[in-house]
Design a protein around this motif. Structure first.
Motif, PDB file in Angstrom:
ATOM      1  N   PHE A   1     -93.753 -50.520 -19.924  1.00 45.86           N
ATOM      2  CA  PHE A   1     -92.786 -49.967 -18.977  1.00 45.86           C
ATOM      3  C   PHE A   1     -91.473 -50.747 -19.029  1.00 45.86           C
ATOM      4  O   PHE A   1     -90.393 -50.159 -19.061  1.00 45.86           O
ATOM      5  N   GLN A   2     -91.565 -52.069 -19.068  1.00 46.62           N
ATOM      6  CA  GLN A   2     -90.358 -52.896 -19.146  1.00 46.62           C
ATOM      7  C   GLN A   2     -89.605 -52.647 -20.449  1.00 46.62           C
ATOM      8  O   GLN A   2     -88.377 -52.566 -20.457  1.00 46.62           O
ATOM      9  N   LEU A   3     -90.346 -52.520 -21.539  1.00 47.15           N
ATOM     10  CA  LEU A   3     -89.720 -52.230 -22.832  1.00 47.15           C
ATOM     11  C   LEU A   3     -89.058 -50.855 -22.795  1.00 47.15           C
ATOM     12  O   LEU A   3     -87.956 -50.670 -23.320  1.00 47.15           O
TER      13      LEU A   3
ATOM     14  N   GLY B   1     -79.790 -47.043 -24.721  1.00 44.94           N
ATOM     15  CA  GLY B   1     -79.440 -45.707 -25.209  1.00 44.94           C
ATOM     16  C   GLY B   1     -80.481 -45.107 -26.137  1.00 44.94           C
ATOM     17  O   GLY B   1     -80.239 -44.083 -26.764  1.00 44.94           O
ATOM     18  N   GLU B   2     -81.650 -45.734 -26.221  1.00 45.98           N
ATOM     19  CA  GLU B   2     -82.743 -45.243 -27.075  1.00 45.98           C
ATOM     20  C   GLU B   2     -83.680 -44.400 -26.217  1.00 45.98           C
ATOM     21  O   GLU B   2     -84.829 -44.772 -25.975  1.00 45.98           O
ATOM     22  N   ALA B   3     -83.178 -43.251 -25.744  1.00 48.91           N
ATOM     23  CA  ALA B   3     -83.905 -42.459 -24.745  1.00 48.91           C
ATOM     24  C   ALA B   3     -85.231 -41.896 -25.275  1.00 48.91           C
ATOM     25  O   ALA B   3     -86.234 -41.904 -24.562  1.00 48.91           O
TER      26      ALA B   3
ATOM     27  N   ALA C   1     -87.677 -44.569 -25.258  1.00 47.97           N
ATOM     28  CA  ALA C   1     -88.010 -44.887 -23.868  1.00 47.97           C
ATOM     29  C   ALA C   1     -89.040 -43.900 -23.330  1.00 47.97           C
ATOM     30  O   ALA C   1     -90.020 -44.303 -22.701  1.00 47.97           O
ATOM     31  N   VAL C   2     -88.843 -42.614 -23.594  1.00 46.85           N
ATOM     32  CA  VAL C   2     -89.790 -41.587 -23.123  1.00 46.85           C
ATOM     33  C   VAL C   2     -91.176 -41.862 -23.698  1.00 46.85           C
ATOM     34  O   VAL C   2     -92.176 -41.847 -22.981  1.00 46.85           O
ATOM     35  N   ARG C   3     -91.232 -42.162 -24.996  1.00 44.40           N
ATOM     36  CA  ARG C   3     -92.518 -42.444 -25.651  1.00 44.40           C
ATOM     37  C   ARG C   3     -93.195 -43.652 -25.002  1.00 44.40           C
ATOM     38  O   ARG C   3     -94.398 -43.629 -24.719  1.00 44.40           O
ATOM     39  N   LEU C   4     -92.420 -44.686 -24.723  1.00 48.81           N
ATOM     40  CA  LEU C   4     -92.973 -45.901 -24.129  1.00 48.81           C
ATOM     41  C   LEU C   4     -93.392 -45.694 -22.677  1.00 48.81           C
ATOM     42  O   LEU C   4     -94.421 -46.213 -22.255  1.00 48.81           O
ATOM     43  N   TYR C   5     -92.592 -44.932 -21.900  1.00 54.44           N
ATOM     44  CA  TYR C   5     -93.010 -44.634 -20.518  1.00 54.44           C
ATOM     45  C   TYR C   5     -94.356 -43.918 -20.540  1.00 54.44           C
ATOM     46  O   TYR C   5     -95.277 -44.275 -19.813  1.00 54.44           O
ATOM     47  N   ARG C   6     -94.478 -42.905 -21.385  1.00 52.38           N
ATOM     48  CA  ARG C   6     -95.722 -42.132 -21.433  1.00 52.38           C
ATOM     49  C   ARG C   6     -96.890 -42.993 -21.911  1.00 52.38           C
ATOM     50  O   ARG C   6     -98.014 -42.855 -21.418  1.00 52.38           O
TER      51      ARG C   6
ATOM     52  N   CYS D   1     -82.321 -37.137 -23.017  1.00 48.41           N
ATOM     53  CA  CYS D   1     -82.782 -36.434 -24.221  1.00 48.41           C
ATOM     54  C   CYS D   1     -82.521 -34.927 -24.136  1.00 48.41           C
ATOM     55  O   CYS D   1     -82.937 -34.190 -25.018  1.00 48.41           O
ATOM     56  N   LYS D   2     -81.870 -34.491 -23.067  1.00 48.11           N
ATOM     57  CA  LYS D   2     -81.584 -33.061 -22.844  1.00 48.11           C
ATOM     58  C   LYS D   2     -82.858 -32.242 -22.711  1.00 48.11           C
ATOM     59  O   LYS D   2     -82.925 -31.100 -23.122  1.00 48.11           O
ATOM     60  N   ARG D   3     -83.893 -32.850 -22.123  1.00 51.81           N
ATOM     61  CA  ARG D   3     -85.171 -32.168 -21.907  1.00 51.81           C
ATOM     62  C   ARG D   3     -85.308 -31.894 -20.415  1.00 51.81           C
ATOM     63  O   ARG D   3     -86.104 -32.505 -19.712  1.00 51.81           O
TER      64      ARG D   3
END
Length: 131
Positions: free
Chosen positions: A59-61, A69-71, A74-79, A105-107
């Motif tokens: 989560f911290q990463l 700006g590596e969205a 970030a999404v992959r890591l949150y999940r 990510c425009k999602r």
């Protein structure tokens, strides 16, 4: 210990927590690249710790990657953090952060789902917001 000739260090909880702490300090001082590096080094020792510290690190990463700006990353890591420790996915801040990254990510539909989950997890909080 005086044995410094071991070729590959075994996973160590001490090393995991040391790098996680150094990553936190670097993140708080705005040195995101240094924070990322420490969090990635901590991940090399993930087998030495349980799911909760590992999910916290992921989560911290994710937060650092979002700030960099590596969205998508970030999404992959949150999940991944939610899969590692499902209770984390029930926290307002966690879903809110995921929503913000998904927006980057425009999602939009997925972001709205995350914001909705954030609101339903703690409906009394004003925080979840669509920017």
């Amino acid at each position: 210990s005086s044995s410094s000739s071991s070729s590959s260090p075994s996973p160590s909880a001490e090393t995991f927590f040391k790098h996680r702490e150094k990553g936190r300090v670097a993140e708080l001082s705005g040195r995101l690249d240094v924070a990322r590096e420490h969090f990635l080094r901590a991940l090399q020792h993930q087998k030495a710790v349980g799911n909760i510290p590992l999910a916290s690190l992921l989560f911290q990463l994710a937060n650092v990657q979002a700030e960099r700006g590596e969205a998508e990353e970030a999404v992959r890591l949150y999940r991944s953090s939610f899969e590692t420790w499902p209770e984390l996915a029930e926290q307002c801040d966690a879903q809110n952060n995921l929503g913000l990254a998904l927006e980057q990510c425009k999602r939009s539909n997925e972001a709205l789902e995350a914001y909705s989950a954030a609101i339903s997890s703690e409906p009394w909080r004003p925080e979840p917001r669509v920017s």
